[in-house]
Design a protein around this motif. Structure first.
Motif, PDB file in Angstrom:
ATOM      1  N   CYS A   1      13.127   3.219   3.723  1.00 14.65           N
ATOM      2  CA  CYS A   1      12.843   1.981   4.159  1.00 14.65           C
ATOM      3  C   CYS A   1      14.905   1.317   3.776  1.00 14.65           C
ATOM      4  CB  CYS A   1      12.094   0.558   2.926  1.00 14.65           C
ATOM      5  SG  CYS A   1      10.520   0.907   3.292  1.00 14.65           S
TER       6      CYS A   1
ATOM      7  N   VAL B   1      16.502   1.663   7.196  1.00 11.50           N
ATOM      8  CA  VAL B   1      16.104   0.988   8.163  1.00 11.50           C
ATOM      9  C   VAL B   1      15.552  -0.518   8.017  1.00 11.50           C
ATOM     10  CG1 VAL B   1      14.251   1.042   9.885  1.00 11.50           C
ATOM     11  CG2 VAL B   1      14.750   3.047   8.037  1.00 11.50           C
TER      12      VAL B   1
ATOM     13  N   MET C   1       4.619  -8.087  -5.882  1.00 10.31           N
ATOM     14  CA  MET C   1       4.462  -6.904  -5.586  1.00 10.31           C
ATOM     15  C   MET C   1       4.042  -7.591  -4.369  1.00 10.31           C
ATOM     16  SD  MET C   1       6.343  -4.220  -6.338  1.00 10.31           S
ATOM     17  CE  MET C   1       6.458  -3.812  -5.146  1.00 10.31           C
ATOM     18  N   MET C   2       3.040  -8.426  -4.195  1.00  9.60           N
ATOM     19  CA  MET C   2       2.450  -9.161  -2.683  1.00  9.60           C
ATOM     20  C   MET C   2       4.041  -9.791  -2.087  1.00  9.60           C
ATOM     21  SD  MET C   2      -1.217 -11.086  -3.632  1.00  9.60           S
ATOM     22  CE  MET C   2      -1.164 -11.072  -2.599  1.00  9.60           C
TER      23      MET C   2
ATOM     24  N   TYR D   1       7.131  -8.949  -2.042  1.00 11.02           N
ATOM     25  CA  TYR D   1       8.128  -6.881  -1.556  1.00 11.02           C
ATOM     26  C   TYR D   1       7.693  -6.635  -0.429  1.00 11.02           C
ATOM     27  CZ  TYR D   1      10.658  -3.368  -3.163  1.00 11.02           C
ATOM     28  OH  TYR D   1      11.103  -2.341  -2.539  1.00 11.02           O
ATOM     29  N   GLY D   2       5.885  -6.876  -0.588  1.00  9.69           N
ATOM     30  CA  GLY D   2       5.502  -6.203   0.460  1.00  9.69           C
ATOM     31  C   GLY D   2       5.623  -7.532   1.763  1.00  9.69           C
ATOM     32  N   THR D   3       5.465  -8.665   1.645  1.00 14.59           N
ATOM     33  CA  THR D   3       5.728  -9.376   2.136  1.00 14.59           C
ATOM     34  C   THR D   3       7.163  -9.793   3.321  1.00 14.59           C
ATOM     35  OG1 THR D   3       3.632 -10.815   1.339  1.00 14.59           O
ATOM     36  CG2 THR D   3       4.845 -12.043   3.162  1.00 14.59           C
TER      37      THR D   3
ATOM     38  N   MET E   1       9.305  -7.135   3.231  1.00 13.77           N
ATOM     39  CA  MET E   1       9.269  -6.117   3.764  1.00 13.77           C
ATOM     40  C   MET E   1       9.216  -6.171   5.172  1.00 13.77           C
ATOM     41  SD  MET E   1       9.242  -2.894   1.754  1.00 13.77           S
ATOM     42  CE  MET E   1       8.760  -1.862   3.241  1.00 13.77           C
ATOM     43  N   VAL E   2       7.930  -6.939   5.171  1.00 14.41           N
ATOM     44  CA  VAL E   2       7.768  -7.473   7.177  1.00 14.41           C
ATOM     45  C   VAL E   2       8.389  -8.250   7.439  1.00 14.41           C
ATOM     46  CG1 VAL E   2       5.223  -8.097   7.864  1.00 14.41           C
ATOM     47  CG2 VAL E   2       5.284  -6.175   6.126  1.00 14.41           C
TER      48      VAL E   2
ATOM     49  N   MET F   1      11.423  -7.439   8.501  1.00 14.77           N
ATOM     50  CA  MET F   1      11.756  -6.556   9.898  1.00 14.77           C
ATOM     51  C   MET F   1      11.505  -7.146  11.576  1.00 14.77           C
ATOM     52  SD  MET F   1      12.825  -3.520   8.655  1.00 14.77           S
ATOM     53  CE  MET F   1      13.419  -2.356  10.848  1.00 14.77           C
TER      54      MET F   1
ATOM     55  N   PHE G   1       0.795   2.628   7.918  1.00 15.47           N
ATOM     56  CA  PHE G   1       0.600   3.550   6.629  1.00 15.47           C
ATOM     57  C   PHE G   1      -0.180   2.895   5.961  1.00 15.47           C
ATOM     58  CE2 PHE G   1       4.137   6.687   6.683  1.00 15.47           C
ATOM     59  CZ  PHE G   1       3.770   7.519   5.131  1.00 15.47           C
TER      60      PHE G   1
ATOM     61  N   LEU H   1       7.479   1.730  11.021  1.00 18.69           N
ATOM     62  CA  LEU H   1       6.508   1.652  10.229  1.00 18.69           C
ATOM     63  C   LEU H   1       7.329   1.300   9.308  1.00 18.69           C
ATOM     64  CD1 LEU H   1       5.795   4.809   9.027  1.00 18.69           C
ATOM     65  CD2 LEU H   1       8.246   5.281   8.758  1.00 18.69           C
ATOM     66  N   ILE H   2       8.144   0.580   9.017  1.00 20.83           N
ATOM     67  CA  ILE H   2       8.431  -0.172   7.404  1.00 20.83           C
ATOM     68  C   ILE H   2       7.020  -1.023   7.520  1.00 20.83           C
ATOM     69  CG2 ILE H   2      10.763  -1.128   6.529  1.00 20.83           C
ATOM     70  CD1 ILE H   2      10.873   1.983   6.894  1.00 20.83           C
ATOM     71  N   SER H   3       7.564  -1.750   8.528  1.00 22.57           N
ATOM     72  CA  SER H   3       6.677  -2.848   8.254  1.00 22.57           C
ATOM     73  C   SER H   3       5.016  -2.327   7.923  1.00 22.57           C
ATOM     74  CB  SER H   3       6.371  -3.408   9.920  1.00 22.57           C
ATOM     75  OG  SER H   3       5.421  -5.168   9.936  1.00 22.57           O
TER      76      SER H   3
ATOM     77  N   ILE I   1       4.734  -0.192   6.147  1.00 20.84           N
ATOM     78  CA  ILE I   1       4.945  -0.027   3.944  1.00 20.84           C
ATOM     79  C   ILE I   1       4.595  -1.601   3.469  1.00 20.84           C
ATOM     80  CG2 ILE I   1       6.733   1.138   2.755  1.00 20.84           C
ATOM     81  CD1 ILE I   1       7.268   3.161   4.941  1.00 20.84           C
ATOM     82  N   GLY I   2       5.339  -1.780   4.727  1.00 21.79           N
ATOM     83  CA  GLY I   2       5.151  -3.935   3.550  1.00 21.79           C
ATOM     84  C   GLY I   2       3.623  -3.865   3.640  1.00 21.79           C
ATOM     85  N   VAL I   3       2.758  -4.004   4.752  1.00 18.15           N
ATOM     86  CA  VAL I   3       1.883  -4.230   4.969  1.00 18.15           C
ATOM     87  C   VAL I   3       0.453  -3.606   3.644  1.00 18.15           C
ATOM     88  CG1 VAL I   3      -0.780  -3.973   6.062  1.00 18.15           C
ATOM     89  CG2 VAL I   3       2.092  -4.742   6.958  1.00 18.15           C
TER      90      VAL I   3
ATOM     91  N   ILE J   1       1.827  -2.214  -0.043  1.00 23.20           N
ATOM     92  CA  ILE J   1       2.553  -2.709  -0.919  1.00 23.20           C
ATOM     93  C   ILE J   1       1.577  -3.489  -0.838  1.00 23.20           C
ATOM     94  CG2 ILE J   1       4.131  -3.466  -1.892  1.00 23.20           C
ATOM     95  CD1 ILE J   1       5.863  -1.514  -0.698  1.00 23.20           C
ATOM     96  N   PHE J   2       1.241  -4.660   0.205  1.00 26.07           N
ATOM     97  CA  PHE J   2       0.565  -6.320   0.160  1.00 26.07           C
ATOM     98  C   PHE J   2      -1.042  -5.437  -0.126  1.00 26.07           C
ATOM     99  CE2 PHE J   2      -1.777  -9.860   2.628  1.00 26.07           C
ATOM    100  CZ  PHE J   2      -1.225 -10.561   1.672  1.00 26.07           C
TER     101      PHE J   2
END
Lengths: 299, 390, 293
Positions: A219, A222, A254-255, A257-259, A261-262, A265, C39, C97-99, C101-103, C105-106
């Motif tokens: 991650c 990328v 962490m929610m 953090y995940g958001t 990342m999405v 991207m 993922f 793929l990265i996206s 992984i983010g989902v 984790i969420f």
């Protein structure tokens, strides 16, 4: 050294910065394998763990000097990299990624069961040798090396393999050797990072080097922009600091953090610096400022 | 042009993120808490694989702080908990420890696992902050330094006592040993049992390994069903324990299980249901509203009222850790870690909610007695109270 | 190991394997169409288990629970695809793929917040009797799992082979651009694929919850990874391959444990994976990748 720095920098920042430096070194290694050569690796954490355990065990049992341990850890990881690099002769794309993922998990299970690594109880009693200065000297060294490598004959061959392996072969590039070479150098970086990690935390547990860590590293590169050094650095910095900076959100951290990342991207699908040539950008922004001064009131 | 606006937007977002971090004080001494408070740090996981141990520890700590503050605080000051989450990751464990220390905590309670406790202990010892682990049972924790303590029942004291009981009172001769190989606690406990079983001349006729997070134990149980044995010694945690016994009964075996306080949680029979009836668990603490008395009963009731569930071992030890620190601070009449670590060391026959604690000459806790509990009708019943001989 | 043990272990392995297979189907179909390792799929499976549990706790029977979980996961998966993957379809391969992984984790954090990290028990919804068939013992729950899995897999195969949508799916997986030029609504097909995968995973989640009697927020991580391996071993992109791979992995794992290699169990699964990849790079039933010059 650390005590000296602690007078100026809050030890918490010091810790975060050190961790960032360690991740930078590991991420730059992965950048060479995946970003430059285009070989998908889902198992970078395994090289990190080989380096970490290697360096730590050498230090504990043989009492070698710290830098020598780092070097040895790096070499062990490079050896593992060569070992993994060979299957890449047969596999390509996602399949290679999956094979490295399997390799990563196998290494973890082995460390979990070996007597000498302390098994699931982990390895404690590693002296604290890592300090901020060592880490950042090595970060700069890595950046310079990877940069020079990338712009050498070797690096151009790697890029050629990434762009079109068959065409590269036709041009007389023995892609096998270059791919294995990239794996070896990339894993060496990870191994050194692992050695630093071991001597920072003073304790190692196989559970820290699972596939989740591998994907974290992926991650990093990328998200910053695959194939560019500045991208790898930016991505690593953002994703290492983000969990710390998001601490204000407590349970939701962490929610978010995940958001994040999405969102990043979707916002920049090719990575934050994907397709951006920093040198050209800086040059052009200077040029446009020149133009601004000559033709005021935006013509 | 479009690309440039996009880039600018990215730059703005990144900058905002950094600013957010700095404003909300990611570190730094100033956290908005008044200076006339005594800060105790919580180190543990609220997310990730270890969250199931971290959250109850924190709950127990919060209850302790409420009790202390309701009784007028410590040295005339209020006690606050500084909490943070390390996502069950070692590297973040180190970061959080550093962060807690920069926020001015005098003591840290945690981590519930031995591994991260070791990482944190090195840092706390270096910074001169007292650390009391409310869960670490592995070797080599308090050896790290004189600021490091723990309030857990040590298996090296309990395992021989329990083995003796199994042999002499229950007449067990042959046992099956089940270990969770990716759980440091389980691997350590199995080793202790191997030694003490050997000491009492008992035989291990079958050994099986499982892993934390497993849900399917059919293969291990099928392998066990080929052997003859009196009982199962299970050294893992309650989740796997409950599910393991479920499979044992599903395959028609009738032996019971004995294990350490890793099995001690209501989850054991919620998952295991009838299959864990008769299974035994040794512990220094048991949430038994009927059998408990005094302090412990009060703690159980309060905890249940506040969180709607019975406290587990981690909750009780989290509560005790805070209380131990508070009593040490009271005795030292100072919240300076260098001073109250000395009074902490002198703790003798201290009555906590999780048992009586004495710190021995090696600063290891000696908790007595060991309670051997039995699962009865979906609850705990005390089967035996075994004194620990030192 | 005598014959009886071997057969008994085979039954255990096949039951385990068929749950892997149910999850693996989602991975393999999605990969077949948009070449994405999704993922978040393991977490959709976890959501399915939680929804099923909630329905059962409301007093419904297991069949209704499976049905509601399927519906819920269908909606979630289609939403995830719409929000997190569709905007990235034309970008580099690693972006979605990265996206994902983010989902992932969420979703894990969300469920930890909502339900707590502790595993939750699954109430006993079917009376579990153990039948002895010849040499082996098999329980009601195991029979339910095997039957439901078989019915779903056959149903899926029929959908893919016999319906118009299935034809469109096959065309899209062959060549996405050409398919869209031929008038196939590619977006609808992709949404449909995600929906199908989620339905299978949801059923798997409820069945596993019932079988192992525990549901927790991180249950999708390892199960997802194993199922993904199963999909690769069977030949990613191939539906019968995913089933075969799942069963193969389940049996191999159980036999490995039975042989006393319990602590190396994960290594067995991944070692097999690497071996299969080395000798048949495209999996047991996968079509060999062609290198175009």
């Amino acid at each position: 050294m650390d005590d000296f720095l602690k007078q100026f920098i809050n030890p918490y920042y010091l810790q975060v910065l050190m961790l960032l430096g360690i991740y930078l070194i590991a991420a730059l290694g992965l950048h060479l394998i995946t970003g430059v050569t285009g070989q998908l690796s889902f198992g970078h954490a395994a090289f990190l763990s080989v380096g970490a355990y290697g360096a730590a065990l050498l230090n504990i049992h043989l009492d070698l000097p710290f830098l020598l341990c780092l070097l040895a850890g790096g070499l062990l990881a490079a050896l593992a990299g060569v070992f993994v690099g060979f299957p890449s002769m047969r596999l390509s794309g996602d399949y290679l990624g999956i094979a490295t993922l399997g390799f990563c998990e196998i290494i973890r299970v082995v460390f979990m069961n070996l007597e000498i690594t302390g098994g699931a109880r982990g390895l404690a009693g590693i002296p604290r040798e890592t300090n901020l200065l060592t880490v950042y000297i090595l970060v700069i060294l890595t950046i310079v090396t990877i940069y020079r490598l990338q712009n050498s004959r070797f690096g151009r061959a790697l890029v050629a393999i990434r762009e079109d392996e068959i065409a590269a072969e036709c041009m007389g590039i023995r892609s096998i050797w270059y791919k294995v070479g990239a794996f070896a150098i990339g894993s060496f970086c990870a191994g050194v990072a692992g050695g630093l990690y071991a001597h920072m935390l003073q304790y190692l547990n196989p559970a820290d080097f699972g596939f989740v860590r591998s994907f974290e590293l992926l991650c990093f590169i990328v998200l910053g922009g695959l194939g560019s050094i500045s991208g790898a650095i930016l991505g690593t910095t953002i994703l290492t600091l983000a969990p710390e900076m998001l601490r204000f959100s407590a349970e939701y951290r962490m929610m978010m953090y995940g958001t994040l990342m999405v969102a990043m991207m979707i916002f920049r699908p090719r990575g934050l610096l994907g397709g951006v040539d920093l040198r050209r950008l800086i040059r052009s922004s200077f040029r446009s400022r020149d133009r601004d001064t000559t033709t005021p009131a935006g013509g | 042009m479009y690309r440039k606006t996009k880039l600018t937007a990215v730059a703005v977002i990144v900058t905002l993120l950094f600013l957010f971090g700095i404003i909300t004080g990611c570190g730094g001494g100033n956290t908005g808490v008044q200076e006339d408070t005594i800060k105790i740090g919580f180190l543990g996981a609220k997310t990730g694989g270890h969250a199931a141990y971290g959250i109850p520890t924190l709950n127990g700590m919060k209850l302790a702080v409420e009790d202390i503050n309701a009784a007028g605080g410590l040295l005339g000051q209020q006690v606050v908990i500084i909490e943070d989450d390390h996502r069950s990751q070692s590297s973040e464990g180190a970061t959080v420890t550093q962060k807690l220390i920069t926020q001015g905590v005098v003591a840290i309670v945690g981590d519930p696992t031995t591994g991260i406790t070791k990482i944190a202990a090195e840092i706390a010892q270096g910074a001169g902050v007292v650390l009391v682990s409310a869960g670490a049972v592995g070797e080599g924790v308090v050896e790290i330094g004189d600021y490091i303590y723990r309030d857990t029942l040590l298996d090296k004291l309990a395992a021989p006592v329990v083995t003796k009981y199994l042999k002499e009172e229950l007449g067990w001769e042959k046992v099956a040993l089940v270990t969770s190989t990716n759980n440091d606690y389980s691997v350590g406990l199995s080793e202790l049992f191997r030694t003490s079983l050997d000491e009492y001349g008992m035989e291990i006729v079958a050994e099986q390994s499982i892993q934390d997070g497993d849900q399917n134990f059919s293969a291990q149980v099928t392998a066990l069903s080929k052997k003859e044995f009196d009982g199962i010694i299970f050294t893992g945690y309650y989740t796997e324990g409950g599910l393991f016994m479920k499979e044992v009964r599903a395959q028609g075996l009738d032996q019971v299980m004995v294990g350490g306080d890793g099995l001690l949680a209501s989850v054991l029979w919620e998952l295991g249901e009838d299959a864990v009836e008769g299974s035994m668990v040794y512990t220094g603490f048991a949430a038994d509203p009927e059998g408990a008395t005094g302090k412990t009963l009060e703690f159980i009731n309060k905890y249940q009222e506040k969180y709607g569930e019975l406290p587990d071992m981690f909750a009780a030890q989290g509560y005790d850790a805070v209380m131990l620190i508070a009593d040490a601070i009271k005795a030292a009449e100072s919240a300076d870690p260098a001073k109250f670590k000395e009074t902490l060391r002198q703790t003798t026959n201290w009555e906590g909610v999780s048992g009586t604690i004495t710190f021995g000459p090696d600063r290891e806790p000696i908790k007595s007695p060991v309670y051997l509990l039995e699962v009865k009708d979906g609850g705990w019943a005390i089967k035996a109270v075994l004194p620990v001989e030192i | 190991m005598d014959l009886q043990t071997l057969l008994q272990q085979m039954i255990n392995g096949i039951t385990l394997g068929s749950t892997y297979a149910l999850i693996a189907l989602g991975y393999t179909m999605v990969y077949g169409i948009i070449k994405l390792i999704n993922f978040a799929h393991g977490d959709v499976y976890m959501l399915g288990a939680f929804v099923g549990l909630a329905v059962v706790l409301m007093g419904a029977n297991i069949w209704l629970a499976i049905f509601v979980a399927m519906l819920a996961c269908l909606c979630v998966a289609v939403t995830i695809e719409r929000v997190a993957y569709r905007p990235l379809r034309s970008s580099i391969r690693l972006a979605p793929l990265i996206s994902s992984i983010g989902v992932s984790i969420f979703l894990q954090t969300l469920m930890t917040l909502l339900k707590g990290p502790q595993p939750v028990g699954f109430p006993q919804v079917v009376t579990n009797t153990i039948y002895t068939v010849g040499l082996v013992k098999i329980s009601t729950v195991q029979i339910i799992i095997l039957v439901v899995a078989a019915v779903l897999m056959i149903g899926l195969q029929l959908v893919i082979k016999r319906t118009k949508m299935g034809k469109a799916m096959r065309a899209t997986s062959e060549d996405l651009r050409t398919a869209s030029l031929m008038g196939i609504n590619v977006n609808a097909v992709i949404s449909f694929t995600f929906a199908l995968g989620a339905v299978m995973a949801a059923a798997g989640g409820v069945l596993v919850g019932m079988y192992f009697n525990s549901v927790f927020p991180l249950m999708g991580v390892m199960a997802g990874l194993k199922a993904f391996c199963a999909a690769v071993v069977g030949g990613i992109g191939s539906v019968p391959g995913a089933v075969l791979g799942g069963l193969f992995l389940g049996v191999a794992e159980v036999l490995g444990v039975a042989a006393g290699l319990g602590s190396y169990r994960d290594a067995i699964a991944f070692g097999l994976l690497i071996l299969v990849l080395l000798f048949r790079p495209s999996g047991l039933l996968g079509q060999p990748e062609q290198r175009k010059v």
